[in-house]
Design an enzyme around this catalytic site. Structure first.
Site, PDB file in Angstrom:
ATOM      1  N   ASP A 180       0.833  -1.203   0.000  1.00  0.00           N
ATOM      2  CA  ASP A 180       0.000   0.000   0.000  1.00  0.00           C
ATOM      3  C   ASP A 180       0.873   1.259   0.000  1.00  0.00           C
ATOM      4  O   ASP A 180       1.871   1.331   0.724  1.00  0.00           O
ATOM      5  CB  ASP A 180      -0.870  -0.019   1.268  1.00  0.00           C
ATOM      6  CG  ASP A 180      -1.878   1.101   1.295  1.00  0.00           C
ATOM      7  OD1 ASP A 180      -2.847   1.025   0.528  1.00  0.00           O
ATOM      8  OD2 ASP A 180      -1.694   2.053   2.080  1.00  0.00           O
ATOM      9  N   GLU A 190       1.754  -0.530  -5.004  1.00  0.00           N
ATOM     10  CA  GLU A 190       0.784   0.521  -5.357  1.00  0.00           C
ATOM     11  C   GLU A 190       1.590   1.809  -5.499  1.00  0.00           C
ATOM     12  O   GLU A 190       1.954   2.450  -4.508  1.00  0.00           O
ATOM     13  CB  GLU A 190      -0.271   0.695  -4.265  1.00  0.00           C
ATOM     14  CG  GLU A 190      -1.354   1.676  -4.722  1.00  0.00           C
ATOM     15  CD  GLU A 190      -2.080   2.439  -3.616  1.00  0.00           C
ATOM     16  OE1 GLU A 190      -3.150   2.983  -3.898  1.00  0.00           O
ATOM     17  OE2 GLU A 190      -1.563   2.509  -2.486  1.00  0.00           O
TER      18      GLU A 190
HETATM   19  C1  GLC Z   1      -4.104   3.193  -0.668  1.00  0.00           C
HETATM   20  C2  GLC Z   1      -5.377   2.394  -0.563  1.00  0.00           C
HETATM   21  C3  GLC Z   1      -6.464   3.287  -0.061  1.00  0.00           C
HETATM   22  C4  GLC Z   1      -6.072   3.811   1.304  1.00  0.00           C
HETATM   23  C5  GLC Z   1      -4.724   4.509   1.259  1.00  0.00           C
HETATM   24  C6  GLC Z   1      -4.160   4.736   2.634  1.00  0.00           C
HETATM   25  O1  GLC Z   1      -4.178   4.169  -1.634  1.00  0.00           O
HETATM   26  O2  GLC Z   1      -5.685   1.819  -1.790  1.00  0.00           O
HETATM   27  O3  GLC Z   1      -7.701   2.635   0.005  1.00  0.00           O
HETATM   28  O4  GLC Z   1      -7.035   4.715   1.762  1.00  0.00           O
HETATM   29  O5  GLC Z   1      -3.765   3.740   0.578  1.00  0.00           O
HETATM   30  O6  GLC Z   1      -3.766   3.522   3.206  1.00  0.00           O
END
Ligand code: GLC
Length: 575
Positions: A219, A273
């Site tokens: 994440d 991500e």
């Molecule tokens: C990422 C997740 C999202 C979350 C953020 C903070 O972007 O996909 O859902 O709110 O991280 O953890």
């Protein structure tokens, strides 16, 4: 629990499985509720494994299932080794990983390393300790600016809106230092210069890998490292010198994670991500000793426009080639507007800054385009991610009553941003009214479901050969049988500028984004279309997959692939 679930069955061990995999995101809260409390759970997922197997996916990525106060839907983790009681138990998670493996589905867990929950033991200890204490060094505590420290330490803005700092109270009740949170106040950012943060997360990786997880989704992977001086972002700052995005020190952290992942007999996979505009900077994370792959957000946010799509496809493939990593193709996830809604609007791009909630939407057109987009994305070389409900063509729910909204993004923007709940509504499985089989009994689901979702339920779509579900099932089956072994990179074929047409060996994909029917090129077999071809013409806003006639190719891969089903992915990009 065995540390090598996949060792039990050698047939599953294919080192490069992830290069052309289809990975399905399960947002646990909204997938399926077995215990009848209106919230999805692990027993619910377990009961739906046959559905997932029949859909034809290779792996599941679970949104965070850990103990959490749910300040951000579980992305605020209080204990990375415990399952939230709303979802089940650790034993159930282990059982689910093993059962999924038994039907050929790997498990990817979501690791949240940028921040933890304010209820995590580390942060509670930090708050209980004094300002200069070692407990606080795992975070970013700083005195405020101005008289009495009433201003935050710098001007950083949280991703959810408002200042990225919250002020603490000292044990004597007086206002104390501030702490950094790039997201909600319940998600304090960790200090990745602290050695215990680094070793702590490597241990968390091992904990899940030892329980059979085939990989992790990381994440907010480009945010972990901060400039210790905490300077303001400022105008005109180059991307290379941003104080908290994409800092060079991150690469060393992920090299450490790769060592952990590679230490297993069946190496584990790291998926980042990484929201970065610059393809070259993004693919640096995919060098051979770092992450395996990363979500292609450039493609996800792309408007339904042939020029933009082609440019995104070309730039993606070109940037991935030098590092030897497979591209990924993503149309949606739990943070973004559902494709059938987005593609049904005048502006079909996605942006967090402009969600265009409530603007006129032609769902029929959006669905037609989403079908075409799915076939386009699945035909490209690399891996394909889909988000639960995408295969059902669920629209964004824009009618959630204000008092039912849960997403902090909505509240932190003072209600300006509609938030992300509209794509997180519980799935409809069967029946004519809520909860559509999501829960076993008639209960109020954690987010309300629309009254008109009966025709979108799994049961309704399973019996309709023209449904979105039928399209996904057929396309994923064809993809598995033929496409994952095809040569890449792809070759563009001559076509008008509003038709995207490419081949990979004897396979061709034609996406007609024009307003006119398009005559399909000569082919041996029409494999699948997103809308029926009439007299050899592909209608507007539709995609077709073709097996080209023998005369147009000298590639033998097609026949080889057709004859021998396998998950292996020789010949994929960079391979
Ligand atoms: C990422 C997740 C999202 C979350 C953020 C903070 O972007 O996909 O859902 O709110 O991280 O953890």
């Amino acid at each position: 629990m065995s540390s090598t679930v996949f060792n039990a069955d050698k047939a599953h061990i294919e080192a490069d499985w992830w290069r052309a995999a289809v990975i399905y995101e399960v947002y646990v809260r909204s997938f399926s509720d077995a215990n009848g409390d209106g919230t999805g759970d692990l027993a619910g997922v377990r009961s739906r494994l046959p559905y997932l197997r029949d859909l034809g996916i290779d792996a599941l990525w679970f949104s965070p299932w850990y103990l959490s106060p749910m300040a951000d839907g579980g992305y605020d983790v209080a204990d990375y080794r415990a399952i939230d009681p709303a979802f089940g138990t650790l034993e159930e998670a282990e059982g689910l990983i093993a059962e999924a493996a038994a039907v050929g589905i790997r498990t990817i867990v979501d690791i949240v390393p940028n921040h933890i929950s304010d209820q995590h033991a580390w942060f509670r200890a930090a708050l209980a300790a004094s300002a200069e204490s070692p407990e606080r060094e795992r975070f970013w505590f700083r005195p405020g600016r101005g008289i009495g420290g009433i201003e935050p330490p710098n001007g950083w803005i949280s991703h959810f809106g408002g200042p990225a700092w919250s002020r603490t109270r000292d044990p004597d009740g007086r206002p104390g230092d501030w702490y950094l949170h790039l997201f909600a106040p319940g998600q304090p950012d960790l200090n990745w210069e602290h050695p215990e943060v680094r070793t702590g997360f490597e241990e968390i990786l091992r904990f899940w890998f030892d329980r059979g997880a085939a990989g992790v989704r990381i994440d907010s992977a480009a945010l972990l490292v901060k400039d210790p001086e905490l300077p303001d972002v400022g105008e005109g700052r180059s991307p290379e010198s941003h104080p908290f995005i994409d800092r060079d020190e991150l690469h060393d952290i992920y090299r450490g994670w790769r060592v952990v992942a590679d230490s297993y007999a069946d190496p584990r996979v790291l998926v980042g991500e990484i929201w970065l505009d610059d393809h070259e900077r993004m693919t640096r994370y995919l060098r051979p000793d770092e992450l395996h792959s990363a979500f292609n957000f450039d493609f996800l946010v792309c408007p339904w426009d042939p020029k933009h799509l082609r440019a995104s496809i070309d730039a993606t493939i070109e940037a991935h080639l030098p590092v030897g990593a497979p591209p990924t193709w993503v149309l949606s996830n739990h943070d973004v507007t559902r494709p059938v809604t987005r593609y049904g609007r005048a502006d079909t791009s996605f942006s967090f800054q402009a969600k265009r909630h409530g603007v006129p939407t032609d769902l029929e057109l959006g669905t037609r385009r989403a079908r075409a987009a799915a076939l386009l994305a699945m035909a490209l070389p690399g891996s394909f991610y889909l988000y639960q409900g995408e295969e059902l063509g669920l629209p964004e729910v824009e009618t959630i009553p204000l008092d039912r909204i849960q997403d902090p993004m909505h509240f932190r923007t003072g209600g300006v941003d509609p938030g992300r709940d509209g794509c997180r509504v519980p799935l409809p499985w069967k029946g004519s009214e809520p909860p559509y089989g999501f829960s076993p009994d008639v209960v109020e689901t954690w987010l309300p479901q629309p009254k008109d979702w009966s025709r979108l339920s799994v049961a309704a779509q399973e019996t309709d050969p023209g449904s979105m579900l039928a399209l996904y099932q057929s396309a994923l089956s064809l993809r598995r049988r033929y496409l994952s072994r095809l040569p890449s990179p792809l070759e563009w074929m001559a076509s008008p500028s509003d038709v995207l047409s490419f081949r990979r060996g004897a396979f061709a994909c034609v996406a007609n984004l024009s307003l006119e029917p398009f005559p399909l090129p000569a082919h041996k077999e029409l494999l699948i279309t997103s809308a029926e071809a009439i007299d050899g013409n592909l209608p507007p806003q539709a995609t077709a997959w073709l097996h080209l006639s023998e005369s147009t190719t000298d590639q033998p891969e097609w026949e080889i692939a057709a004859g021998t089903f396998s998950h292996t992915t020789e010949g994929v990009i960079g391979g």
